[in-house]
Design a protein around this motif. Structure first.
Motif, mmCIF file in Angstrom:
data_model
loop_
_atom_site.group_PDB
_atom_site.id
_atom_site.type_symbol
_atom_site.label_atom_id
_atom_site.label_comp_id
_atom_site.label_asym_id
_atom_site.label_seq_id
_atom_site.Cartn_x
_atom_site.Cartn_y
_atom_site.Cartn_z
ATOM 1 N N ALA A 83 0.304 -22.809 -0.640
ATOM 2 C CA ALA A 83 0.434 -21.779 -1.673
ATOM 3 C C ALA A 83 -0.584 -22.028 -2.779
ATOM 4 O O ALA A 83 -0.844 -23.175 -3.158
ATOM 5 C CB ALA A 83 1.854 -21.797 -2.234
ATOM 6 N N LEU A 84 -1.161 -20.958 -3.288
ATOM 7 C CA LEU A 84 -2.165 -21.078 -4.342
ATOM 8 C C LEU A 84 -1.508 -21.419 -5.671
ATOM 9 O O LEU A 84 -0.358 -21.041 -5.926
ATOM 10 C CB LEU A 84 -2.947 -19.774 -4.458
ATOM 11 C CG LEU A 84 -3.753 -19.365 -3.227
ATOM 12 C CD1 LEU A 84 -4.454 -18.029 -3.469
ATOM 13 C CD2 LEU A 84 -4.774 -20.430 -2.861
ATOM 14 N N PRO A 85 -2.210 -22.131 -6.536
ATOM 15 C CA PRO A 85 -1.647 -22.501 -7.845
ATOM 16 C C PRO A 85 -1.263 -21.260 -8.643
ATOM 17 O O PRO A 85 -1.960 -20.237 -8.612
ATOM 18 C CB PRO A 85 -2.796 -23.254 -8.520
ATOM 19 C CG PRO A 85 -3.671 -23.712 -7.414
ATOM 20 C CD PRO A 85 -3.568 -22.670 -6.345
ATOM 21 N N PRO A 86 -0.173 -21.316 -9.377
ATOM 22 C CA PRO A 86 0.301 -20.135 -10.107
ATOM 23 C C PRO A 86 -0.597 -19.743 -11.279
ATOM 24 O O PRO A 86 -0.516 -18.602 -11.749
ATOM 25 C CB PRO A 86 1.689 -20.568 -10.601
ATOM 26 C CG PRO A 86 1.630 -22.064 -10.646
ATOM 27 C CD PRO A 86 0.749 -22.462 -9.502
ATOM 28 N N HIS A 87 -1.440 -20.664 -11.761
ATOM 29 C CA HIS A 87 -2.265 -20.334 -12.926
ATOM 30 C C HIS A 87 -3.454 -19.440 -12.580
ATOM 31 O O HIS A 87 -4.144 -18.934 -13.462
ATOM 32 C CB HIS A 87 -2.775 -21.611 -13.612
ATOM 33 C CG HIS A 87 -3.667 -22.455 -12.735
ATOM 34 N ND1 HIS A 87 -4.996 -22.146 -12.495
ATOM 35 C CD2 HIS A 87 -3.411 -23.593 -12.044
ATOM 36 C CE1 HIS A 87 -5.520 -23.060 -11.706
ATOM 37 N NE2 HIS A 87 -4.586 -23.952 -11.403
ATOM 38 N N LEU A 88 -3.725 -19.241 -11.305
ATOM 39 C CA LEU A 88 -4.852 -18.397 -10.913
ATOM 40 C C LEU A 88 -4.568 -16.935 -11.252
ATOM 41 O O LEU A 88 -3.446 -16.451 -11.100
ATOM 42 C CB LEU A 88 -5.127 -18.534 -9.414
ATOM 43 C CG LEU A 88 -5.572 -19.917 -8.927
ATOM 44 C CD1 LEU A 88 -5.660 -19.940 -7.414
ATOM 45 C CD2 LEU A 88 -6.911 -20.304 -9.547
ATOM 46 N N THR A 89 -5.602 -16.225 -11.677
ATOM 47 C CA THR A 89 -5.443 -14.803 -11.997
ATOM 48 C C THR A 89 -5.409 -13.980 -10.715
ATOM 49 O O THR A 89 -5.746 -14.465 -9.622
ATOM 50 C CB THR A 89 -6.605 -14.314 -12.869
ATOM 51 O OG1 THR A 89 -7.825 -14.368 -12.100
ATOM 52 C CG2 THR A 89 -6.761 -15.168 -14.122
ATOM 53 N N ASP A 90 -5.031 -12.718 -10.851
ATOM 54 C CA ASP A 90 -5.036 -11.817 -9.692
ATOM 55 C C ASP A 90 -6.447 -11.696 -9.120
ATOM 56 O O ASP A 90 -6.617 -11.605 -7.897
ATOM 57 C CB ASP A 90 -4.515 -10.438 -10.103
ATOM 58 C CG ASP A 90 -3.024 -10.445 -10.417
ATOM 59 O OD1 ASP A 90 -2.335 -11.423 -10.046
ATOM 60 O OD2 ASP A 90 -2.548 -9.471 -11.048
ATOM 61 N N GLU A 91 -7.461 -11.661 -10.000
ATOM 62 C CA GLU A 91 -8.847 -11.571 -9.526
ATOM 63 C C GLU A 91 -9.211 -12.802 -8.712
ATOM 64 O O GLU A 91 -9.839 -12.695 -7.641
ATOM 65 C CB GLU A 91 -9.799 -11.428 -10.714
ATOM 66 C CG GLU A 91 -9.703 -10.095 -11.437
ATOM 67 C CD GLU A 91 -10.596 -10.055 -12.668
ATOM 68 O OE1 GLU A 91 -10.971 -8.944 -13.079
ATOM 69 O OE2 GLU A 91 -10.915 -11.131 -13.223
ATOM 70 N N GLN A 92 -8.862 -13.979 -9.210
ATOM 71 C CA GLN A 92 -9.157 -15.204 -8.470
ATOM 72 C C GLN A 92 -8.416 -15.218 -7.135
ATOM 73 O O GLN A 92 -8.985 -15.595 -6.098
ATOM 74 C CB GLN A 92 -8.764 -16.425 -9.311
ATOM 75 C CG GLN A 92 -9.658 -16.652 -10.525
ATOM 76 C CD GLN A 92 -9.161 -17.780 -11.407
ATOM 77 O OE1 GLN A 92 -7.991 -17.814 -11.761
ATOM 78 N NE2 GLN A 92 -10.046 -18.710 -11.754
ATOM 79 N N HIS A 93 -7.178 -14.810 -7.161
ATOM 80 C CA HIS A 93 -6.376 -14.767 -5.932
ATOM 81 C C HIS A 93 -7.009 -13.835 -4.901
ATOM 82 O O HIS A 93 -7.086 -14.161 -3.699
ATOM 83 C CB HIS A 93 -4.952 -14.312 -6.271
ATOM 84 C CG HIS A 93 -3.952 -14.565 -5.191
ATOM 85 N ND1 HIS A 93 -3.829 -13.746 -4.088
ATOM 86 C CD2 HIS A 93 -3.031 -15.556 -5.027
ATOM 87 C CE1 HIS A 93 -2.891 -14.204 -3.303
ATOM 88 N NE2 HIS A 93 -2.370 -15.306 -3.843
ATOM 89 N N ALA A 94 -7.488 -12.679 -5.354
ATOM 90 C CA ALA A 94 -8.098 -11.711 -4.431
ATOM 91 C C ALA A 94 -9.378 -12.263 -3.813
ATOM 92 O O ALA A 94 -9.656 -12.040 -2.626
ATOM 93 C CB ALA A 94 -8.382 -10.403 -5.172
#
Length: 764
Positions: A15-26
Motif C-alpha cells: 500500500a502506498l504511504p498515506p501522505h502522498l497526494t492524489d497527483e502523486q498516487h496517479a
C-alpha cells in the motif's frame, strides 16, 4: 522469462504511504505508457519517481530493462539513496541510475570495440589540459588587434573559447551557425577555426573530453543506421529527470536508446528552463517530446511542499505572463508552513540586506540559512564590502570576492598613486601599480612596450603624470600618444587629490573615458556591462564612506585582510543561475530593477524571448525559499523609465504583490472550505483560479479589472495614443516598441517619447 511469468512471481504490491497526494498516487500507479510529468518547484518529484519504480518492480518489470537518467552526479546520488530507502523492504533488484554522460561513455567504449569509433586514451581530458590547448590556439588564431587584451585577460578568453567548443557539441548545427547564434562580434570569428583546430589536436592525440562522451557516440549513431539498430530497443522503461534542461544531443540519445520498445517518462518544469546558455531548450519538454513519443500521458505535480501560499501566488502571477509554457498552477500544499514575504523599497540594496541579516543574527538565527541571490555578480560588490565592514561572515561561489577583481584592484592602485603613497611602496609594487594604470583603460601599447613603460614609471616615487607627458610622442603611434597624454594630464590634475575618494574615481573615469575603453575590448555586451557595473558598484560603496583617499585606502586594506581569512560559513552569496535544485529558509533578492531583471545588456533580435527567459530565472529564484522571501526594489518615482534607466522592474508589476501577499496571508490561516475571503485589491485571474482550487470564495472591490499600473508604458498590454486611439503592444526592441491599433495599423514608437503621446486605458 516472459513479463507474465515475472508478474506471477512478483510480490504483492505494498500500500502506498498515506501522505502522498492524489497527483502523486496517479503518477505512481499509471499504466505502462509514455508519460510527460510537469513538476513544480518543491513538489516531491524524487519521492514520486522512486515510488513509481517500486510500483513497476512489484508489477513484475525487469529492473535490468529499466534505465533512469539524471542531470548530474549529485542528482543521481540523491535519487539512488531515495530509491534504496523506498524499496528497502521489497528484496527486489533496482534499476540502473546514470547521468547522460555516463551513458554516453558506455556507448563510446562499445562503439570502439565494434569498430565504429577510433580508440582513445583512457585518461579523460582535464579542464587544465583543455584550457592550455585552447590558450595556445587562441594566441595562434586570434587577430593581432586582440593579442594584448588576450594576454591581460587570459582567463576570460580561455573560458569563452572552451564554452564555445562545448556549445557546438550540444547541438547538431554546424560550427559557424552556432557562432552566429551566440552573437559574437566579427573580431571573434577566429573561434570557428579554433574549434576545428582543437578537434584536430584532440583526435591526433586520441583524447576525448567530458563533452565528447555524448557528442561522439551520438553523432556516430546519427550517421550510422547500423548503430541505431544496435542501441535501440534494449530497454522497457527509460525515465528522465530535469527534462527541461535537455539539449539537442541529449534528446537525440534518448530517442535512439528508447527505439520503438521502451516506454519513456520525462519529468521537468518548462518554467524552470534557465540553462539556455548551455544549450537547453524548453521546446523539448513543451512540444518535441509529445511529437516524437506518440501521445504521452500528461500528468502534473502541482503541489509544492517547500513554500507557502504567498510565494506560490507571486510565482504564479509572474510566470503566467510567459507564453512558452504549460498552464500549470503551482499550489502550496495544506501541510506546507507559511512563508513570509516582504517588499523593500530602498535607494541602496546593501542597506536592506545588512538590516535583514543583522536582525537575523541578533535573533540568534544561523546565518547559513540565508541566501542573497543576484542576477549578475557585479550586484554583489557593495553588499559584499558592507558585510566585510560589519564582520558578517559569508560564502561566495566560484568567485574570490569583490576586492580581488581586476577592476577593484586597478582602482585601488589609482588611489595609491593619487593619494601620494608611491614613496612607501617597494619598486615591485610600484611596477604592478604602473601596469594596472596603463591597462585601465588600456593605453594602446603593445605588451612589450607597455612593460617597458611600466618599468620606467616604477623607478619614480612621484610625479607619474609629469613623466608621461614628458615622453617622446613622436616615437609612439597616434592612438597610444593620445591616450597617454590623456592619462598623464589626469594623473597630474588628481595628484594629492584633496576631495573624497568617490569624487576622484568619478573624475578619473570621465577624464580617461574608462567605460568606453572597457567596452571596446570586451568580447560580449554581458562581459562589458559586468566589468562596468563592478566599477560602479565599488564606487557606490566608496561614496557611502564619504572619506578622503588616505582614509579610504586604510579601510580597504582592513577589508582585504578580513577577506583573506579562512571562511567560517555565513550567508550564501550566489547568482540565480547557480541555485537550481537548492533551497534556503531565507532568500533575499536585490535588484528588482529594469537594469537587472530583466537583464537586457546584450543585443537581441528577439526581446520577447529574452524577457521570457529572464522571467523564468526570477521564477526559479523566488521558489528557492522556505520560510521568508525578501524582494528589494527602488522607490516608485511615478515618472516613466526611459531606456537604460534603473527604474522598478516590469516583473514587480507582474508579481501582483499586494493581492498575492494579502490573499496568501489569509490562506495561511487555513480557512474552512467554502469560506468567503475579502480582498482589498482587484481580483486577478490567477488569484481566482487559486481560490477555486483552495475551495474558498474571494470577494474583491467592485473594479474587477486586473491592476495595470506601474512600470514603463510599453510593458502594458493596452495603450491609448492621443491621436491614433487604443491599441495593443505587440513587440519591443532596445529603444522602441510596436503597437497594433484597433484600426488595424501597426506602428513603431520610440520609448523615450512614449510618455508624451500614450496613456493607460480607462478602467472599466
Amino acid at each position: 522469462m516472459t513479463p507474465g511469468d515475472r508478474a506471477r512471481i512478483a510480490p504483492m504490491p505494498t500500500a502506498l504511504p498515506p501522505h502522498l497526494t492524489d497527483e502523486q498516487h496517479a503518477i505512481i500507479t499509471a499504466g505502462y505508457e509514455h508519460a510527460l510529468i510537469t513538476a513544480v518547484a518543491g513538489s516531491g518529484k524524487t519521492t514520486t519517481l522512486a515510488w513509481r519504480i517500486r510500483y513497476l518492480l512489484e508489477q513484475g518489470h525487469d529492473p535490468n530493462r529499466m534505465l533512469v537518467l539524471m542531470f548530474n552526479r549529485s542528482a543521481r546520488d540523491d535519487f539512488q539513496k531515495k530509491l534504496q530507502t523506498v524499496a528497502r523492504d521489497t528484496g527486489l533488484g533496482l534499476p540502473e541510475t546514470r547521468t547522460y554522460h555516463a551513458m554516453g561513455f558506455r556507448l563510446y567504449k562499445r562503439f570502439v570495440r565494434e569498430g565504429y569509433l577510433p580508440d582513445f586514451v583512457d585518461d579523460i581530458l582535464s579542464d587544465q589540459e583543455i584550457n592550455f590547448q585552447v590558450w595556445l590556439l587562441t594566441r595562434q588564431l586570434a587577430p593581432e588587434s586582440l593579442q594584448d587584451e588576450i594576454k591581460r585577460s587570459k582567463k576570460d578568453y580561455v573560458e569563452t573559447a572552451s564554452h564555445f567548443i562545448d556549445m557546438v557539441k550540444t547541438t547538431l548545427s554546424p560550427v559557424d551557425i552556432v557562432w552566429e547564434q551566440m552573437g559574437y562580434g566579427a573580431k571573434h570569428r577566429y573561434l570557428i577555426d579554433l574549434f576545428h583546430g582543437f578537434e584536430q589536436w584532440r583526435k591526433r592525440n586520441a583524447r576525448i573530453s567530458y563533452a565528447d562522451m555524448l557528442y561522439e557516440p551520438v553523432m556516430a549513431i546519427h550517421q550510422n543506421p547500423p548503430l541505431q539498430r544496435l542501441v535501440a530497443n534494449k530497454m522497457d522503461l527509460v525515465m528522465v529527470d530535469e527534462y527541461q534542461d535537455t539539449n539537442e544531443i541529449q534528446h537525440l540519445l534518448l530517442r535512439y536508446i528508447a527505439g520503438e520498445r521502451a516506454r519513456v517518462t520525462v519529468v521537468g518544469d518548462p518554467d524552470q528552463t534557465i540553462y539556455e546558455f548551455r544549450g537547453a531548450q524548453p521546446e523539448f519538454i513543451l512540444n518535441r517530446f509529445s511529437e516524437e513519443f506518440e501521445s504521452p500521458l500528461e500528468q502534473t505535480l502541482s503541489y509544492t511542499f517547500r513554500y507557502g501560499h504567498r510565494v506560490a501566488l507571486l510565482a504564479n502571477h509572474l510566470i503566467s505572463h510567459n507564453t512558452g509554457r504549460k498552464d500549470v498552477l503551482c499550489h502550496s500544499h495544506p501541510t506546507t508552513p507559511a512563508t513570509h514575504v516582504e517588499l523593500h523599497e530602498s535607494g541602496q540594496d546593501s542597506d536592506v540586506v545588512l538590516r535583514l541579516v543583522e536582525a537575523l543574527r541578533d535573533r540568534g538565527d544561523p546565518l547559513e540559512s540565508v541566501a542573497v541571490l543576484f542576477r549578475v555578480w557585479s550586484q554583489s560588490v557593495p553588499i559584499e564590502l558592507r558585510l566585510l565592514a560589519r564582520q558578517i561572515p559569508y560564502r561566495i561561489d566560484s568567485n574570490k570576492g569583490a576586492l580581488f577583481t581586476r577592476e577593484v584592484e586597478a582602482i585601488t592602485h589609482l588611489l595609491r598613486v593619487c593619494g601620494g603613497q608611491l614613496p612607501i611602496l617597494p619598486e615591485e609594487a610600484r611596477l604592478d601599480t604602473a601596469r594596472s594604470l596603463l591597462r585601465f583603460p588600456h593605453v594602446g601599447l603593445k605588451e612589450a612596450e607597455l612593460q617597458n613603460l611600466a618599468q620606467f614609471l616604477a623607478r619614480f616615487e612621484r610625479d607619474w603624470g609629469a613623466r608621461l607627458l614628458d615622453l617622446d610622442f613622436d616615437a609612439i603611434g597616434p592612438m597610444p600618444s593620445r591616450k597617454l597624454k590623456k592619462l598623464g594630464r589626469c594623473l597630474l590634475e588628481l595628484d594629492n587629490f584633496p576631495g573624497s575618494a568617490s569624487d576622484l574615481i568619478e573624475r578619473y573615469a570621465d577624464d580617461t573615458e574608462l567605460f568606453e575603453g572597457i567596452r571596446s575590448l570586451a568580447m560580449t555586451h554581458e562581459s562589458a556591462d559586468e566589468r562596468i557595473e563592478t566599477v560602479r558598484g565599488f564606487q557606490a560603496y566608496i561614496d557611502g564612506l564619504d572619506a578622503g583617499v588616505g582614509e579610504t585606502l586604510a579601510h580597504l586594506d582592513t577589508l582585504r585582510q578580513q577577506a583573506r581569512q579562512p571562511g567560517r560559513g555565513g550567508i550564501q552569496l550566489s547568482t540565480m543561475h547557480r541555485t537550481k535544485g537548492l533551497e534556503w529558509p531565507v532568500v533575499i533578492i536585490p535588484g528588482l530593477q529594469e537594469k537587472y531583471l530583466p537583464y537586457t545588456a546584450r543585443q537581441s533580435d528577439d526581446i520577447k524571448a529574452l524577457v521570457e527567459s529572464e522571467r523564468r530565472l526570477l521564477y526559479v529564484a523566488l521558489t528557492r525559499t522556505k520560510q521568508a522571501l525578501h524582494l528589494i526594489t527602488r522607490p516608485d518615482t511615478g515618472t516613466p523609465h526611459l531606456d537604460g534607466d534603473q527604474g522598478r522592474s516590469r516583473f514587480l508589476h507582474e508579481l501582483c504583490f499586494p493581492v498575492s501577499a494579502h490573499f496568501g496571508e489569509q490562506l495561511d490561516d487555513q480557512p474552512e472550505p467554502g469560506s468567503e475571503l475579502s480582498l482589498n485589491h482587484p481580483l486577478t485571474t490567477i488569484s481566482q483560479r487559486y481560490a477555486d482550487r483552495a475551495g474558498v470564495k474571494l470577494i474583491a472591490p467592485e473594479t474587477s479589472a486586473e491592476p495595470d499600473q506601474g512600470g514603463p508604458l510599453w510593458h502594458q498590454s493596452r495603450l491609448v495614443h492621443a491621436i491614433l486611439g487604443p491599441g495593443q503592444v505587440t513587440d519591443e526592441s532596445e529603444g522602441a516598441f510596436d503597437v497594433r491599433f484597433d484600426t488595424g495599423e501597426t506602428l513603431t514608437f520610440s520609448k523615450k517619447s512614449a510618455h508624451l503621446y500614450f496613456r493607460l486605458p480607462d478602467a472599466s
